[in-house]
Design an enzyme around this catalytic site. Structure first.
Site, mmCIF file in Angstrom:
data_model
loop_
_atom_site.group_PDB
_atom_site.id
_atom_site.type_symbol
_atom_site.label_atom_id
_atom_site.label_comp_id
_atom_site.label_asym_id
_atom_site.label_seq_id
_atom_site.Cartn_x
_atom_site.Cartn_y
_atom_site.Cartn_z
ATOM 1 N N ASP A 50 4.442 -0.617 5.543
ATOM 2 C CA ASP A 50 5.868 -0.500 5.209
ATOM 3 C C ASP A 50 6.494 -1.821 4.772
ATOM 4 O O ASP A 50 7.379 -1.844 3.915
ATOM 5 C CB ASP A 50 6.652 0.071 6.398
ATOM 6 C CG ASP A 50 6.542 1.599 6.446
ATOM 7 O OD1 ASP A 50 5.715 2.156 5.698
ATOM 8 O OD2 ASP A 50 7.285 2.222 7.232
ATOM 9 N N ASN A 93 5.702 5.590 1.957
ATOM 10 C CA ASN A 93 6.456 6.488 2.843
ATOM 11 C C ASN A 93 7.388 5.656 3.723
ATOM 12 O O ASN A 93 7.622 5.971 4.879
ATOM 13 C CB ASN A 93 5.485 7.305 3.703
ATOM 14 C CG ASN A 93 6.162 8.527 4.311
ATOM 15 O OD1 ASN A 93 7.323 8.829 3.999
ATOM 16 N ND2 ASN A 93 5.463 9.226 5.183
ATOM 17 N N ASP A 321 12.313 7.119 17.988
ATOM 18 C CA ASP A 321 10.893 6.816 17.756
ATOM 19 C C ASP A 321 10.124 6.706 19.060
ATOM 20 O O ASP A 321 9.076 7.333 19.242
ATOM 21 C CB ASP A 321 10.748 5.516 16.949
ATOM 22 C CG ASP A 321 11.072 5.742 15.474
ATOM 23 O OD1 ASP A 321 11.290 6.915 15.096
ATOM 24 O OD2 ASP A 321 11.114 4.763 14.715
ATOM 25 N N GLU A 349 8.247 10.890 9.203
ATOM 26 C CA GLU A 349 6.979 10.849 8.470
ATOM 27 C C GLU A 349 6.358 12.232 8.333
ATOM 28 O O GLU A 349 5.665 12.539 7.368
ATOM 29 C CB GLU A 349 6.006 9.898 9.170
ATOM 30 C CG GLU A 349 6.225 8.431 8.846
ATOM 31 C CD GLU A 349 7.384 7.783 9.593
ATOM 32 O OE1 GLU A 349 8.246 8.516 10.136
ATOM 33 O OE2 GLU A 349 7.447 6.542 9.608
ATOM 34 N N HIS A 418 1.860 7.504 11.701
ATOM 35 C CA HIS A 418 1.360 6.449 12.595
ATOM 36 C C HIS A 418 1.695 6.720 14.050
ATOM 37 O O HIS A 418 0.891 6.481 14.947
ATOM 38 C CB HIS A 418 1.942 5.097 12.158
ATOM 39 C CG HIS A 418 3.446 5.065 12.064
ATOM 40 N ND1 HIS A 418 4.200 4.052 12.546
ATOM 41 C CD2 HIS A 418 4.348 5.952 11.548
ATOM 42 C CE1 HIS A 418 5.475 4.292 12.324
ATOM 43 N NE2 HIS A 418 5.583 5.440 11.718
ATOM 44 N N ARG A 419 2.887 7.224 14.297
ATOM 45 C CA ARG A 419 3.284 7.415 15.704
ATOM 46 C C ARG A 419 2.518 8.563 16.367
ATOM 47 O O ARG A 419 2.289 8.538 17.578
ATOM 48 C CB ARG A 419 4.794 7.618 15.830
ATOM 49 C CG ARG A 419 5.564 6.438 15.347
ATOM 50 C CD ARG A 419 6.913 6.224 15.960
ATOM 51 N NE ARG A 419 7.545 5.118 15.259
ATOM 52 C CZ ARG A 419 7.275 3.836 15.471
ATOM 53 N NH1 ARG A 419 6.407 3.488 16.403
ATOM 54 N NH2 ARG A 419 7.858 2.895 14.764
ATOM 55 N N LYS A 444 0.710 1.887 8.940
ATOM 56 C CA LYS A 444 2.098 1.924 8.459
ATOM 57 C C LYS A 444 2.944 0.875 9.190
ATOM 58 O O LYS A 444 3.785 0.228 8.574
ATOM 59 C CB LYS A 444 2.689 3.320 8.686
ATOM 60 C CG LYS A 444 4.054 3.504 8.074
ATOM 61 C CD LYS A 444 4.445 4.971 8.068
ATOM 62 C CE LYS A 444 5.567 5.242 7.086
ATOM 63 N NZ LYS A 444 6.873 4.781 7.521
#
Ligand code: DC
Length: 677
Positions: A50, A93, A321, A349, A418-419, A444
């Site tokens: 990112d 993204n 998040d 995402e 990613h999370r 990311k």
């Protein structure tokens, strides 16, 4: 890293993680520095997909952005007047890049196109475009109305009345406008027409704008006013704090599995003085019963000593998040967990509510799902009781304990999010092996995530003891049996001594030796040891290197310089480490601690036989005296002296040969595992 990652069953977490830079702060600072007058040096910038998107876009727009050191970048501000007036920009993204850049470019008087990956084209941007159109910006949708890709044409910007903006889809729309409105030089007012979500992210924005000299007057969370005539001005140097959202995985690991002894997980880089809302994840952990301590710039987490984590019912709008981490933590609690007010997950995402529900169900959890909430109940509630902190050893004869109710060997899909990948690594701490598909999507925001995760969760067997106690050979064989990695920490001290000799550094010049240790070009390949291009496997075993090693090992700065290097050996599926202070300093949370001894006479005799077998001259009396002197230095030094850790098992190998010593250690490893299981 390959796409698919198999995580072994894990049960303990302890150690320290240095957090990578915050994504939210990194991308905001890059843009602010570009929009400011003057030059800014940004330190500890996050290096990830990112931030690379933002860096590449700024470079393409003609902004002077160059690396100025490790994780440091110099940005030559253009005051919002981009040198390049026509460009096609690919935003991947990265929401934190496309939203504010769209606003900046809409005010920049050029012709630009912004696009991204397929998912980016499904993530809404309509509210922001509506806001920009109200001030005269000429922004068009190139595909679906309300979504990227976008095309921007030059247009005069005029601010008459307040800009009316929705706040309930993404707070990044407000952030984008606030960051860029000072470019107009005019008074600007933004009024929200719906309740603002994720408020702490807007606080980050306001805080960073202030550091560049622009003040925003805020009336509650409805109205924001930027007085006319304010311009961004570089603060010179600015540092990015560690990423608080990334911290959530490690803190959660500590809350689940840092138990027993003084084990704790410590994250460095974000703490009480952080400007990121996600540090408040640690408060949520406290409510679940985890033991948390706060420092200015660090946080530690430990599991409750005698119970499971408590089930929770929380409004998580302020930490959207880090809230994902709580959804997985629900598997480790004693009841039904309710995550409320997380509607923004649907436009991230991936549709995170749906993805999280699907993947949690694969483990056997009962998941209920609403528009903006999620409820998770773990199947093993009440069955397991408190977790015991057992090391899960793998390899012949080392059985993992049965998984407490969760399905084993689940393949987790990650939805290019990613999370999702980082969150689900935590399930392995339930003692179940887990497979993470497309694990490299963590790039990311955190390319080194799985190494950092291994460095706090991979089991460690620490074998300490005096010189020539046989610990090296024993440790290597134990590692082989278990399929674990092997660290010969003594080799590092020997390498420092050898390198010092070759570079003419005196063995009492602490600062120079520490610098040498920090940058040591050492490589280990099986049993061979390399220093730069030289194979020094034999050289580091010379009596001269041995003597030198025991002298450089006295120096605190040298020991500190080697600490991170030693800890980096902690990888999956586990590590066997031998030395003097493995159990006391380097890996104090080690699952198994062994202290190998033998009388000095027995050790001198072993050394004598080794040398004679190699055809080298040897005198047993000289060897004995040498060993005794080295023992004295190792045990009497003030820094990390050789001593048996309180919780270590002592094994006297005087009457044993190597095979017997290996068998004795393996017996102790199995016993300790069985006793704790
Ligand atoms: O284990 P060894 O003989 O290869 O170690 C060489 C020297 O390094 C020894 O004199 C002690 C020192 N050492 C240390 O201080 N701490 C360690 N963890 C390992 C070795």
């Amino acid at each position: 890293m390959t796409g698919t990652l198999n995580l072994p069953a894990l049960t303990t977490a302890w150690g320290e993680v240095r957090l990578p830079g915050s994504k939210s702060i990194s991308n905001r600072l890059l843009l602010l520095a570009a929009l400011a007058g003057g030059e800014t040096e940004i330190l500890d910038l996050l290096d990830s997909d990112d931030t690379r998107v933002m860096l590449a876009a700024l470079q393409k727009l003609g902004v002077g952005v160059t690396p100025s050191g490790p994780d440091a970048w110099r940005v030559i501000g253009c005051g919002g007047v981009f040198g390049v007036k026509e460009a096609d920009l690919f935003m991947g993204n990265a929401g934190t890049a496309i939203r504010p850049l769209t606003a900046a470019l809409a005010m920049a008087g050029g012709h630009y196109r912004l696009s991204g990956v397929a998912r980016m084209h499904q993530r809404p941007i309509g509210d922001l475009v509506d806001g920009l159109r109200q001030i005269g910006a000429d922004v068009h949708y190139l595909a679906a109305e309300g979504f990227p890709p976008l095309e921007i044409f030059p247009a005069p910007i005029h601010l008459s009345g307040p800009i009316r903006l929705r706040g309930d889809v993404s707070s990044q729309f407000l952030t984008a406008l606030l960051l860029t409105l000072p470019l107009t030089g005019q008074e600007a007012v933004v009024e929200l027409t719906t309740e603002l979500i994720s408020k702490p992210y807007v606080e980050i924005t306001l805080n960073l704008m202030a550091r560049f000299g622009v003040r925003v007057e805020r009336e509650g969370w409805q109205r924001f006013r930027i007085a006319s005539g304010q311009r961004y001005c570089s603060p010179g140097r600015i540092h990015v704090e560690g990423d608080a959202s990334s911290a959530s995985y490690f803190l959660a690991a500590g809350a689940i599995a840092a138990r027993g002894g003084k084990r704790c997980v410590r994250v460095e880089g974000a703490g009480r003085s952080s400007i990121q809302g996600d540090v408040r994840f640690a408060e949520a952990l406290e409510q679940l019963g985890a033991r948390i301590t706060w420092g200015e710039n660090f946080i530690t987490a430990q599991a409750p000593e005698h119970s499971l984590l408590k089930a929770f019912d929380l409004d998580l709008n302020h930490i959207p998040d880090a809230a994902m981490t709580l959804a997985v933590l629900a598997l480790f609690t004693d009841g039904r967990c309710l995550l409320r007010n997380i509607g923004s997950w649907r436009v991230k995402e991936t549709d995170r509510i749906s993805a999280m529900a699907t993947e949690l169900r694969k483990f056997g959890a009962v998941v209920e799902e609403g528009d903006d909430w999620l409820a998770v109940t773990c199947p093993r509630r009440g069955i397991d009781g408190p977790r015991s902190g057992i090391p899960v050893m793998q390899g012949p004869g080392m059985q993992s304990p049965p998984a407490p109710g969760l399905c084993r060997n689940v393949e987790v899909a990650t939805y290019d999010d990613h999370r999702m990948a980082m969150c689900f690594s935590l399930v392995a701490l339930a003692g179940v092996p887990v497979t993470i598909r497309d694990a490299d999507c963590v790039g990311k925001t955190f390319p080194g995530y799985f190494d950092a995760f291994a460095a706090i969760t991979a089991p460690v067997i620490a074998i300490d003891g005096p010189s020539a106690s046989g610990k090296g050979t024993v440790a290597m064989r134990v590692a082989e049996r278990l399929g674990f990695h092997y660290l010969d920490s003594g080799a590092l001290y020997r390498l420092v001594a050898l390198a010092a000799g070759r570079e003419g550094v005196a063995l009492d010049d602490e600062a120079a030796l520490a610098a040498l240790a920090a940058g040591l070009p050492a490589r280990f390949e099986g049993e061979r040891v390399w220093l730069g291009e030289a194979d020094v496997t034999t050289d580091i075993r010379s009596e001269e290197a041995s003597g030198g090693a025991s002298r450089v090992a006295l120096l605190p700065a040298v020991r500190r310089a080697l600490l991170a290097r030693q800890r980096a050996w902690r990888r999956f599926p586990g590590l066997v480490a031998d030395g003097r202070d493995m159990a006391t300093v380097v890996f104090p949370g080690a699952e198994v601690k062994i202290f190998l001894t033998a009388t000095a006479e027995a050790r001198a005799e072993r050394r004598y036989k080794q040398l004679i077998a190699k055809g080298m001259p040897a005198n047993i009396y000289v060897l004995l005296k040498d060993l005794q002197e080295r023992d004295a230095r190792d045990t009497r030094r003030s820094e990390a002296p050789l001593r048996q850790a309180e919780d270590a098992v002592g094994i006297d190998t005087t009457p044993m040969d190597i095979d017997q010593a290996v068998a004795a250690v393996m017996d102790r490893v199995s016993e300790i595992c069985a006793a704790r299981a």
